[in-house]
Design an enzyme around this catalytic site. Structure first.
Site, PDB file in Angstrom:
ATOM      1  N   LYS A   1     -46.785  10.658 -12.686  1.00 12.41           N
ATOM      2  CA  LYS A   1     -45.541  10.067 -13.195  1.00 12.41           C
ATOM      3  C   LYS A   1     -44.622   9.615 -12.073  1.00 12.41           C
ATOM      4  CE  LYS A   1     -45.226  12.191 -17.747  1.00 12.41           C
ATOM      5  NZ  LYS A   1     -44.496  13.126 -18.599  1.00 12.41           N
TER       6      LYS A   1
ATOM      7  N   LYS B   1     -56.896   7.656 -20.066  1.00 15.45           N
ATOM      8  CA  LYS B   1     -56.627   8.278 -21.378  1.00 15.45           C
ATOM      9  C   LYS B   1     -55.776   7.359 -22.260  1.00 15.45           C
ATOM     10  CE  LYS B   1     -52.502  10.991 -20.550  1.00 15.45           C
ATOM     11  NZ  LYS B   1     -51.735  12.169 -20.622  1.00 15.45           N
TER      12      LYS B   1
ATOM     13  N   LYS C   1     -49.187   6.463 -24.630  1.00 18.83           N
ATOM     14  CA  LYS C   1     -48.046   5.681 -25.122  1.00 18.83           C
ATOM     15  C   LYS C   1     -47.541   4.728 -24.056  1.00 18.83           C
ATOM     16  CE  LYS C   1     -46.429  10.076 -26.565  1.00 18.83           C
ATOM     17  NZ  LYS C   1     -45.660  11.008 -27.344  1.00 18.83           N
TER      18      LYS C   1
HETATM   19  P1  TYM Z   1     -47.207  14.779 -25.239  1.00 25.75           P
HETATM   20  O1  TYM Z   1     -45.990  14.484 -26.058  1.00 25.75           O
HETATM   21  O2  TYM Z   1     -47.537  13.889 -24.105  1.00 25.75           O
HETATM   22  O3  TYM Z   1     -48.476  14.825 -26.151  1.00 25.75           O
HETATM   23  C1  TYM Z   1     -48.493  15.596 -27.337  1.00 25.75           C
HETATM   24  C2  TYM Z   1     -49.888  16.191 -27.522  1.00 25.75           C
HETATM   25  O4  TYM Z   1     -50.869  15.149 -27.613  1.00 25.75           O
HETATM   26  C3  TYM Z   1     -51.929  15.405 -26.698  1.00 25.75           C
HETATM   27  N1  TYM Z   1     -52.468  14.121 -26.201  1.00 25.75           N
HETATM   28  C4  TYM Z   1     -53.767  13.804 -26.231  1.00 25.75           C
HETATM   29  N2  TYM Z   1     -54.847  14.466 -26.673  1.00 25.75           N
HETATM   30  C5  TYM Z   1     -56.054  13.853 -26.572  1.00 25.75           C
HETATM   31  N3  TYM Z   1     -56.223  12.615 -26.043  1.00 25.75           N
HETATM   32  C6  TYM Z   1     -55.159  11.906 -25.586  1.00 25.75           C
HETATM   33  N4  TYM Z   1     -55.324  10.681 -25.082  1.00 25.75           N
HETATM   34  C7  TYM Z   1     -53.853  12.502 -25.660  1.00 25.75           C
HETATM   35  N5  TYM Z   1     -52.594  12.089 -25.312  1.00 25.75           N
HETATM   36  C8  TYM Z   1     -51.764  13.101 -25.654  1.00 25.75           C
HETATM   37  C9  TYM Z   1     -51.285  16.205 -25.576  1.00 25.75           C
HETATM   38  O5  TYM Z   1     -52.250  16.937 -24.864  1.00 25.75           O
HETATM   39  C10 TYM Z   1     -50.327  17.082 -26.346  1.00 25.75           C
HETATM   40  O6  TYM Z   1     -50.998  18.219 -26.857  1.00 25.75           O
HETATM   41  N6  TYM Z   1     -45.958  18.497 -22.207  1.00 25.75           N
HETATM   42  C11 TYM Z   1     -46.340  18.209 -23.575  1.00 25.75           C
HETATM   43  C12 TYM Z   1     -45.320  18.632 -24.618  1.00 25.75           C
HETATM   44  C13 TYM Z   1     -44.906  20.065 -24.577  1.00 25.75           C
HETATM   45  C14 TYM Z   1     -45.692  21.175 -24.978  1.00 25.75           C
HETATM   46  C15 TYM Z   1     -44.862  22.306 -24.809  1.00 25.75           C
HETATM   47  C16 TYM Z   1     -46.990  21.300 -25.475  1.00 25.75           C
HETATM   48  C17 TYM Z   1     -43.705  20.545 -24.176  1.00 25.75           C
HETATM   49  N7  TYM Z   1     -43.655  21.878 -24.314  1.00 25.75           N
HETATM   50  C18 TYM Z   1     -45.313  23.585 -25.114  1.00 25.75           C
HETATM   51  C19 TYM Z   1     -47.438  22.601 -25.776  1.00 25.75           C
HETATM   52  C20 TYM Z   1     -46.614  23.719 -25.600  1.00 25.75           C
HETATM   53  C21 TYM Z   1     -46.517  16.714 -23.689  1.00 25.75           C
HETATM   54  O7  TYM Z   1     -46.012  15.949 -22.924  1.00 25.75           O
HETATM   55  O8  TYM Z   1     -47.160  16.308 -24.762  1.00 25.75           O
END
Ligand code: TYM
Length: 345
Positions: free
Chosen positions: A122, A206, A209
């Protein structure tokens, strides 16, 4: 599903996960996380958060943020998270997340955070100009999970390193404060073909968004026609679908599409290959698009219905925040005692 939390930890088994309210959700979010959120409700007490404190590390428009958060809540409910059985809430509504994150900032080591690949991705070559918040992002993530003493965390593969850090922080807190097993070491739940959904155009990137091209991803709100167009244009090669898993080696884009098919229909990759092995993509792609539309269209319709009623969503979120606070506040009070903060006698 992995094993339970380490046997030394005697507290209740509890699931926690979260998603950022940025730019709408896509198929990776659905298959990597949300679909699992729904399933886990049958087995565990589940707490699902919308992480707006994390979202401000990338500076979203303040006029949009609250609505984006409501939209993620709508996606949770539309996909099948039951707001009565599980807890759905917005992170900033429970202030203890920020409080515990500060305590953990004093537990986590700079070197641990410097190794985080997501920060490197990032921040790019501008690390010194990145916010401290972006750097400390995984510490807040650890606070999210451990504020509820959660034992299981369903996420996509990209969160693996952050989950390892959460375990390290929990272990160091327990050791530094001589509080054995105070926090559980949370187990990531990452398995399954949906854990790593790749771009429809490049099998090594991957699905995300932040990709500038919308053709690289299926959005949860895409209609059947958009899904068909995107799947038809997805990169493949001139060979037929292979008959066994070995035949997927070196064909990342094909492996991704087969994995998506398996995940969305909750079948195994082997099963999909048995059905389509030897057939061309002219047969496979329309069948995949149909399976995706069959799964996503009813969810998208329900999201539209819920988004049209922000008052009802707010009622769900207020109820969820109250339930979350009821778990978080006593745990934060215990943390304050363990750390030795002043408390009126
Ligand atoms: P975020 O908002 O980027 O994504 C949400 C969830 O979607 C999954 N994900 C994917 N899984 C498979 N293939 C993909 N291409 C893909 N893109 C996204 C992510 O792995 C995630 O599970 N840091 C986290 C949010 C967070 C969180 C937490 C998660 C904050 N606190 C505590 C678990 C526990 C995030 O940015 O997710």
């Amino acid at each position: 599903m992995t094993d339970a939390a380490p046997p030394q930890y005697k507290g209740p088994q509890r699931v926690f996960s979260g998603m950022q309210p940025t730019n709408g959700l896509h198929l990776g979010n659905y298959l990597g996380a949300l679909q699992k959120f729904v399933r886990l409700q049958d087995q565990y007490e589940c707490i699902y958060c919308i992480v707006d404190l994390h979202a401000i590390t990338t500076g979203p428009d303040p006029k949009e943020l609250a609505n984006r958060s409501r939209e993620v809540a709508a996606a949770y409910v539309a996909a099948g998270v039951d707001p009565k059985r599980s807890t759905i809430f917005i992170q900033s509504a429970v202030r203890e997340h920020s409080e515990l994150a500060w305590v953990f900032n004093c537990v986590a080591r700079m070197g641990w955070l410097e190794r985080m690949t997501q920060f490197k991705d990032k921040a790019g070559s501008h690390a010194e100009r990145s916010s401290v918040g972006l750097f400390a992002y995984p510490v807040l993530q650890a606070a999210d999970i451990l504020l509820y003493k959660a034992t299981h965390v369903p996420v996509g593969e990209d969160q693996k390193q952050h989950l390892e850090l959460s375990r390290d922080i929990a272990a160091k807190f327990n050791k530094d404060y001589n509080a054995p097993n105070f926090f559980p070491l949370p187990e990531p739940l990452i398995q399954g073909p949906g854990a790593r959904i790749m771009s429809l155009r490049e099998g090594t990137k991957k699905m995300s968004k932040s990709d500038p091209s919308d053709m690289t991803r299926i959005n949860m709100t895409d209609d059947a026609d958009a899904i068909l167009q995107k799947i038809k244009k997805a990169t493949t090669d001139s060979l037929p679908v292979p008959e066994s898993k070995e035949g997927l080696a070196g064909r990342a884009e094909v492996e991704n599409l087969v994995g998506i098919f398996a995940a969305v229909t909750e079948r195994t990759v082997e099963d999909i290959l048995t059905e389509f092995g030897g057939k061309g993509f002219g047969v496979f792609k329309p069948a995949l698009a149909e399976a995706l539309a069959a799964k996503l269209s009813p969810i998208a319709a329900e999201m539209r219905r819920l988004n049209a009623d922000p008052g009802a969503l707010d009622a769900i979120l207020k109820y969820g925040a109250d339930k979350a606070r009821a778990v978080a506040q006593p745990i934060m009070a215990e943390v304050r005692d363990v750390v030795g903060f002043w408390r009126a006698g």
